[in-house]
Design a protein around this motif. Structure first.
Motif, PDB file in Angstrom:
ATOM      1  N   SER A  57       0.847  -1.199   0.000  1.00 26.83           N
ATOM      2  CA  SER A  57       0.000   0.000   0.000  1.00 26.83           C
ATOM      3  C   SER A  57       0.887   1.255   0.000  1.00 26.83           C
ATOM      4  N   ASP A  58       0.245   2.407   0.018  1.00 28.99           N
ATOM      5  CA  ASP A  58       1.048   3.643   0.017  1.00 28.99           C
ATOM      6  C   ASP A  58       1.099   4.297   1.400  1.00 28.99           C
ATOM      7  N   LYS A  59       0.706   3.518   2.435  1.00 29.49           N
ATOM      8  CA  LYS A  59       0.751   4.059   3.811  1.00 29.49           C
ATOM      9  C   LYS A  59       1.509   3.071   4.703  1.00 29.49           C
ATOM     10  N   PRO A  60       2.081   3.565   5.819  1.00 29.37           N
ATOM     11  CA  PRO A  60       2.742   2.606   6.724  1.00 29.37           C
ATOM     12  C   PRO A  60       1.742   1.634   7.335  1.00 29.37           C
ATOM     13  N   ARG A  61       2.175   0.429   7.581  1.00 29.11           N
ATOM     14  CA  ARG A  61       1.361  -0.571   8.289  1.00 29.11           C
ATOM     15  C   ARG A  61       1.872  -0.656   9.704  1.00 29.11           C
ATOM     16  N   ARG A  62       1.064  -0.145  10.663  1.00 30.74           N
ATOM     17  CA  ARG A  62       1.568   0.105  12.009  1.00 30.74           C
ATOM     18  C   ARG A  62       1.078  -0.932  13.026  1.00 30.74           C
ATOM     19  N   ALA A  63       1.970  -1.292  13.953  1.00 33.67           N
ATOM     20  CA  ALA A  63       1.604  -2.256  14.991  1.00 33.67           C
ATOM     21  C   ALA A  63       2.492  -2.065  16.210  1.00 33.67           C
ATOM     22  N   ILE A  64       2.008  -2.543  17.343  1.00 32.63           N
ATOM     23  CA  ILE A  64       2.842  -2.590  18.550  1.00 32.63           C
ATOM     24  C   ILE A  64       3.004  -4.048  18.948  1.00 32.63           C
ATOM     25  N   HIS A  65       4.248  -4.408  19.252  1.00 37.58           N
ATOM     26  CA  HIS A  65       4.564  -5.767  19.703  1.00 37.58           C
ATOM     27  C   HIS A  65       4.793  -5.735  21.204  1.00 37.58           C
ATOM     28  N   SER A  66       3.955  -6.439  21.934  1.00 36.39           N
ATOM     29  CA  SER A  66       4.159  -6.589  23.372  1.00 36.39           C
ATOM     30  C   SER A  66       4.676  -8.014  23.564  1.00 36.39           C
ATOM     31  N   TYR A  67       5.978  -8.082  23.811  1.00 36.38           N
ATOM     32  CA  TYR A  67       6.737  -9.332  23.682  1.00 36.38           C
ATOM     33  C   TYR A  67       7.194  -9.779  25.069  1.00 36.38           C
ATOM     34  N   PHE A  68       6.980 -11.032  25.397  1.00 36.37           N
ATOM     35  CA  PHE A  68       7.260 -11.552  26.740  1.00 36.37           C
ATOM     36  C   PHE A  68       8.268 -12.688  26.681  1.00 36.37           C
ATOM     37  N   CYS A  69       8.937 -12.928  27.826  1.00 33.37           N
ATOM     38  CA  CYS A  69       9.864 -14.062  27.913  1.00 33.37           C
ATOM     39  C   CYS A  69       9.599 -14.829  29.199  1.00 33.37           C
ATOM     40  N   GLY A  70      10.049 -16.069  29.210  1.00 32.36           N
ATOM     41  CA  GLY A  70       9.818 -16.944  30.363  1.00 32.36           C
ATOM     42  C   GLY A  70      10.771 -16.627  31.510  1.00 32.36           C
ATOM     43  N   LYS A  71      10.495 -17.265  32.622  1.00 28.85           N
ATOM     44  CA  LYS A  71      11.299 -17.087  33.843  1.00 28.85           C
ATOM     45  C   LYS A  71      12.786 -17.342  33.558  1.00 28.85           C
ATOM     46  N   GLY A  72      13.616 -16.431  34.003  1.00 25.04           N
ATOM     47  CA  GLY A  72      15.064 -16.629  33.855  1.00 25.04           C
ATOM     48  C   GLY A  72      15.605 -16.276  32.482  1.00 25.04           C
ATOM     49  N   MET A  73      14.734 -15.914  31.545  1.00 28.50           N
ATOM     50  CA  MET A  73      15.206 -15.590  30.182  1.00 28.50           C
ATOM     51  C   MET A  73      15.611 -14.107  30.127  1.00 28.50           C
ATOM     52  N   PRO A  74      16.605 -13.785  29.296  1.00 25.64           N
ATOM     53  CA  PRO A  74      17.004 -12.370  29.189  1.00 25.64           C
ATOM     54  C   PRO A  74      15.935 -11.553  28.471  1.00 25.64           C
ATOM     55  N   GLN A  75      15.738 -10.307  28.907  1.00 25.35           N
ATOM     56  CA  GLN A  75      14.787  -9.422  28.226  1.00 25.35           C
ATOM     57  C   GLN A  75      15.448  -8.793  27.000  1.00 25.35           C
ATOM     58  N   GLN A  76      14.651  -8.560  25.989  1.00 27.71           N
ATOM     59  CA  GLN A  76      15.181  -7.906  24.785  1.00 27.71           C
ATOM     60  C   GLN A  76      15.643  -6.481  25.135  1.00 27.71           C
ATOM     61  N   LEU A  77      14.846  -5.826  25.971  1.00 27.63           N
ATOM     62  CA  LEU A  77      15.269  -4.524  26.501  1.00 27.63           C
ATOM     63  C   LEU A  77      15.409  -4.671  28.014  1.00 27.63           C
ATOM     64  N   ASP A  78      16.532  -4.212  28.541  1.00 26.01           N
ATOM     65  CA  ASP A  78      16.765  -4.310  29.986  1.00 26.01           C
ATOM     66  C   ASP A  78      15.813  -3.329  30.689  1.00 26.01           C
ATOM     67  N   GLN A  79      14.671  -3.860  31.144  1.00 24.65           N
ATOM     68  CA  GLN A  79      13.625  -2.979  31.687  1.00 24.65           C
ATOM     69  C   GLN A  79      14.106  -2.259  32.951  1.00 24.65           C
ATOM     70  N   GLN A  80      14.960  -2.939  33.738  1.00 20.11           N
ATOM     71  CA  GLN A  80      15.466  -2.302  34.968  1.00 20.11           C
ATOM     72  C   GLN A  80      16.267  -1.039  34.645  1.00 20.11           C
ATOM     73  N   LYS A  81      16.990  -1.088  33.537  1.00 20.57           N
ATOM     74  CA  LYS A  81      17.822   0.055  33.162  1.00 20.57           C
ATOM     75  C   LYS A  81      16.967   1.260  32.746  1.00 20.57           C
ATOM     76  N   TYR A  82      15.831   0.985  32.121  1.00 17.22           N
ATOM     77  CA  TYR A  82      15.042   2.084  31.541  1.00 17.22           C
ATOM     78  C   TYR A  82      13.871   2.532  32.402  1.00 17.22           C
ATOM     79  N   ILE A  83      13.494   1.733  33.418  1.00 17.60           N
ATOM     80  CA  ILE A  83      12.249   2.038  34.138  1.00 17.60           C
ATOM     81  C   ILE A  83      12.286   3.429  34.764  1.00 17.60           C
ATOM     82  N   GLN A  84      11.192   4.138  34.657  1.00 16.24           N
ATOM     83  CA  GLN A  84      11.050   5.480  35.227  1.00 16.24           C
ATOM     84  C   GLN A  84      10.132   5.398  36.445  1.00 16.24           C
ATOM     85  N   PRO A  85      10.447   6.143  37.533  1.00 16.10           N
ATOM     86  CA  PRO A  85       9.609   6.077  38.737  1.00 16.10           C
ATOM     87  C   PRO A  85       8.134   6.358  38.436  1.00 16.10           C
ATOM     88  N   GLU A  86       7.838   7.294  37.507  1.00 18.61           N
ATOM     89  CA  GLU A  86       6.416   7.623  37.263  1.00 18.61           C
ATOM     90  C   GLU A  86       5.677   6.459  36.612  1.00 18.61           C
TER      91      GLU A  86
END
Ligand SMILES: O=C(O)CCC(=O)C(=O)O
Length: 261
Positions: A215-244
């Motif tokens: 098509s002539d427009k972007p095809r947009r989506a959000i991926h909410s991606y999970f991992c099992g216990k003990g698996m590494p996260q794709q993004l280190d959530q602890q590093k980025y988490i904001q108090p708010e």
């Protein structure tokens, strides 16, 4: 993660029906239906556009920080990352009871968010190899990662919708091992055809990939991606988490993010 936390977020024993669970087990994906209203979509897309504008050339910069992202700079797609910390509009993507119930079913107790990213296949682009989101095949049932794709536009074969090869999570093989050219169509692949606001769970060991957006427009989506216990996260959530972020989420949600309270 405790069952009481999942219960407090609305997960019940019948949040997914028996038929839905059986379908997910057999096919490796599940259509959860339209979980976002048109008003939700307007507000989410407004926010996404603001972030794209603000981040400009740096959009998705957090992805480059991750050793676990296969193609951080994908020429055929725009990406945003760390949406967890970019506004309350994105909370629903990792706290919705139907998504959490599916993740618990596929990954077991102790699963957590791996990453929350936006991907838009550009007009005329976006074809990906059929792939799994793990570095190797796993035995059926020993699943490490599971994705949900939230459609921000209507998806069809015409605009670069995701393709999935049902049942391939049970093969214990990757597409690279089985196909001469994983960019090619697979005879059993299906291409998602569903309205904006729909959410599909796909076991990330099920062969899948983006298709070309004709098509002539972007095809947009959000991926909410999970991992099992003990698996590494794709993004280190602890590093980025904001108090708010933690302040506005229901108590205990830090466990879903895999971060300290
Ligand atoms: O956005 C899509 O259609 C699929 C994306 C995907 O599978 C990936 O980027 O690994």
């Amino acid at each position: 993660m405790t069952n009481s936390l999942l219960q407090s977020l609305g997960v019940k024993s019948d949040t997914l029906s028996k038929d839905e669970i059986q379908f997910l087990d057999q096919n490796g994906y599940l259509n959860l239906g339209k979980l976002l209203s048109d008003e939700d979509l307007d507000s989410i897309l407004g926010k996404v556009n603001n972030i794209l504008h603000q981040e400009g050339e740096n959009a998705g910069f957090e992805l480059f920080d991750s050793p676990y992202i296969k193609h951080p700079k994908e020429a055929g797609a725009d990406r945003l990352a760390d949406l967890v910390n970019k506004g309350p509009e994105f909370d629903v993507f990792y706290t919705h009871p139907r998504v959490l119930a599916a993740m618990q079913h596929v990954l077991g107790d102790g699963f957590k968010l791996s990453s929350l990213n936006y991907r838009a296949a550009k007009a005329g682009k976006g074809l990906q190899k059929l792939h799994v989101d793990w570095h190797e095949a796993v035995e059926p049932g020993a699943y490490k990662v599971c994705n949900s794709i939230w459609l921000l536009d209507d998806f069809s074969a015409a605009n670069g919708a995701t393709r999935i090869v049902p049942g391939t999570h049970l093969l214990g093989k990757t597409p690279q091992e089985e196909m001469d050219d994983p960019f090619e169509s697979h005879p059993e692949e299906l291409i998602i055809d569903a309205p904006a606001g729909s959410v599909f769970i796909f076991n990330s060991h099920t062969w899948h990939g983006g298709t070309n957006n004709g098509s002539d427009k972007p095809r947009r989506a959000i991926h909410s991606y999970f991992c099992g216990k003990g698996m590494p996260q794709q993004l280190d959530q602890q590093k980025y988490i904001q108090p708010e972020t933690l302040k506005r989420l229901p108590p205990g949600s830090n466990e879903i993010l895999g971060v300290k309270a």
